[in-house]
Design a protein around this motif. Structure first.
Motif, short mmCIF file in Angstrom:
data_model
loop_
_atom_site.label_atom_id
_atom_site.label_comp_id
_atom_site.label_asym_id
_atom_site.label_seq_id
_atom_site.Cartn_x
_atom_site.Cartn_y
_atom_site.Cartn_z
N GLY A 228 56.38 -116.78 -45.65
CA GLY A 228 57.06 -118.01 -46.06
C GLY A 228 56.67 -118.48 -47.45
N GLY A 229 55.93 -117.66 -48.18
CA GLY A 229 55.45 -118.07 -49.49
C GLY A 229 56.50 -117.88 -50.57
N ARG A 230 56.08 -118.18 -51.80
CA ARG A 230 56.99 -118.08 -52.94
C ARG A 230 56.68 -116.89 -53.84
NH1 ARG A 230 59.01 -121.14 -50.32
NH2 ARG A 230 59.62 -123.32 -50.60
N VAL A 231 55.42 -116.46 -53.88
CA VAL A 231 55.00 -115.45 -54.85
C VAL A 231 54.75 -114.12 -54.16
CG1 VAL A 231 53.28 -114.81 -56.57
CG2 VAL A 231 54.00 -117.20 -56.36
N TYR A 232 55.34 -113.05 -54.71
CA TYR A 232 55.18 -111.70 -54.17
C TYR A 232 54.81 -110.76 -55.31
CZ TYR A 232 57.30 -113.77 -50.10
OH TYR A 232 57.54 -114.59 -49.02
N ASN A 233 53.70 -110.06 -55.16
CA ASN A 233 53.22 -109.12 -56.17
C ASN A 233 53.61 -107.70 -55.74
OD1 ASN A 233 51.59 -110.66 -58.25
ND2 ASN A 233 50.74 -111.47 -56.34
N LEU A 234 54.69 -107.20 -56.32
CA LEU A 234 55.24 -105.91 -55.94
C LEU A 234 54.30 -104.78 -56.34
CD1 LEU A 234 58.99 -106.33 -56.97
CD2 LEU A 234 57.83 -107.12 -54.89
N GLU A 235 54.25 -103.77 -55.50
CA GLU A 235 53.40 -102.60 -55.77
C GLU A 235 54.19 -101.35 -55.43
OE1 GLU A 235 50.52 -101.08 -57.57
OE2 GLU A 235 50.13 -103.17 -57.05
N PRO A 236 54.55 -100.53 -56.42
CA PRO A 236 54.29 -100.69 -57.86
C PRO A 236 55.29 -101.63 -58.51
CG PRO A 236 55.52 -98.68 -57.47
CD PRO A 236 55.27 -99.28 -56.11
N ALA A 237 55.06 -101.99 -59.77
CA ALA A 237 56.00 -102.79 -60.53
C ALA A 237 57.29 -101.98 -60.74
CB ALA A 237 55.39 -103.18 -61.87
N VAL A 238 58.39 -102.69 -60.92
CA VAL A 238 59.68 -102.03 -61.14
C VAL A 238 60.38 -102.68 -62.33
CG1 VAL A 238 60.01 -101.40 -58.72
CG2 VAL A 238 60.86 -103.60 -59.54
N THR A 239 61.37 -102.01 -62.88
CA THR A 239 62.16 -102.62 -63.95
C THR A 239 63.07 -103.69 -63.35
OG1 THR A 239 63.99 -101.06 -63.76
CG2 THR A 239 62.17 -100.48 -65.29
N LEU A 240 63.51 -104.60 -64.20
CA LEU A 240 64.45 -105.63 -63.74
C LEU A 240 65.72 -104.97 -63.20
CD1 LEU A 240 65.27 -108.61 -63.44
CD2 LEU A 240 66.12 -108.52 -65.80
N LYS A 241 66.18 -103.92 -63.85
CA LYS A 241 67.38 -103.22 -63.39
C LYS A 241 67.19 -102.67 -61.98
CE LYS A 241 70.62 -99.55 -64.71
NZ LYS A 241 70.96 -98.53 -65.73
N ALA A 242 66.04 -102.05 -61.72
CA ALA A 242 65.76 -101.50 -60.39
C ALA A 242 65.60 -102.61 -59.36
CB ALA A 242 64.49 -100.65 -60.45
N LEU A 243 64.99 -103.73 -59.76
CA LEU A 243 64.82 -104.86 -58.86
C LEU A 243 66.17 -105.42 -58.43
CD1 LEU A 243 62.83 -106.99 -57.58
CD2 LEU A 243 63.25 -108.35 -59.62
N ILE A 244 67.06 -105.57 -59.40
CA ILE A 244 68.40 -106.10 -59.09
C ILE A 244 69.14 -105.16 -58.14
CG2 ILE A 244 70.69 -106.51 -60.09
CD1 ILE A 244 69.23 -107.69 -62.55
N ALA A 245 69.08 -103.87 -58.40
CA ALA A 245 69.75 -102.89 -57.53
C ALA A 245 69.18 -102.96 -56.11
CB ALA A 245 69.59 -101.49 -58.10
#
Length: 302
Positions: A170-187
């Protein structure tokens, strides 16, 4: 909406025919421990009361979570959960033999579901008459589901995105592992939430690790304050006022910050909450058929 401003009320009608057929559709009665022991018909009021009992501090004075049609006393023949009780959703509920719709958002085009201003409107009257003719109860579950110990909508959204392992429930902050590009995140977001398109501000090649997640319409001030507090790489949210959050992100980028914004759409961001509600009903009332019907987006993309 994720604007937690509670407001209460409403009305009574029971059909002997619906009651007779509904008795054949039995569901367990609830004990004080919320266990399901005996098979008996269940009413709208019993279902509402059990859910509200799980909400800290509820019932809230002045909540918008009131009945928009029908009665607490109606014996339930089937349940539909949805974001909006649209005319199309109502017709589908009728076809399913369901007489209880649990919607997250308003039925009559304003947050309070005030209807006096619509009394002479043919669209409003058609919809209200359709509900009345088929003895369908509509309950809005907005303030209550958002006020669970862990917000049911936010939790369901994070789970549908598969991000629960990257942050607090239920939180607001998520630290993705591994990091991704904005384009990949949107997809990824489009794929997981079945969204045809999103709006965004940012560089599609920017690396995104720290995500600030907001469902619904939190409001520009709240969103910007969270951006300042958490300093994410990207905020993924439901809805914005275009003159507020997007303009802050644009200026932040002009100053040199690596900050992006992804706007999913209000409905797409909160639909998982209606699926959460459907699963809660199946767990608590397995004898009553529950169906989640996505209301879909009223807007098309060209």
């Amino acid at each position: 909406m994720t604007n937690h401003t509670p407001e209460f009320n409403r009305r009574k009608f029971i059909s002997t025919t619906a009651l007779g057929s509904a008795i054949l559709l039995t569901t367990p009665l609830i004990t004080s421990a919320s266990n399901l022991l005996t098979t008996e018909p269940v009413t709208v009021g019993q279902i509402m009361d059990l859910f509200i009992k799980e909400v800290p501090g509820a019932p809230f004075p002045g909540t918008v979570d009131t009945l928009k049609s029908g009665s607490r006393d109606i014996v339930v023949t089937g349940i539909v959960t949805t974001m909006f009780a649209t005319i199309d959703v109502i017709r589908k509920a009728i076809a399913l033999g369901a007489n209880f719709i649990i919607a997250h958002e308003p039925t009559f085009y304003n947050h309070q579901d005030a209807t006096k201003w619509l009394e002479n409107d043919d669209v409003y009257n058609y919809k209200a008459d359709l509900l009345k003719q088929h003895n369908i109860t509509v309950w809005r579950n907005h303030d209550d589901i958002h006020s669970l110990k862990v917000d049911g909508v936010f939790k369901a959204l994070a789970e549908q995105l598969g991000w629960q392992k990257f942050g607090e429930p239920g939180g607001r902050v998520y630290n993705l592992e591994p990091a991704v590009t904005l384009k990949a995140l949107i997809a990824y977001v489009k794929s997981k939430l079945n969204i045809p398109q999103v709006r965004y501000v940012g560089d599609v090649n920017q690396s995104c690790k720290k995500v600030l997640l907001f469902a619904g319409a939190a409001g520009g001030t709240r969103q910007i304050e969270a951006l300042i507090k958490y300093q994410p790489d990207v905020m993924v949210c439901g809805e914005i006022s275009e003159w507020e959050t997007a303009e802050y992100v644009r200026d932040a980028r002009a100053k040199g910050k690596q900050l992006s914004l992804v706007v999913m759409g209000h409905i797409a961001s909160e639909e998982p909450g209606s699926e959460f509600m459907a699963q809660w009903l199946r767990d608590k009332f397995p004898g009553v058929k529950t169906t989640h019907i996505p209301s879909g987006n009223s807007l098309s993309f060209m």
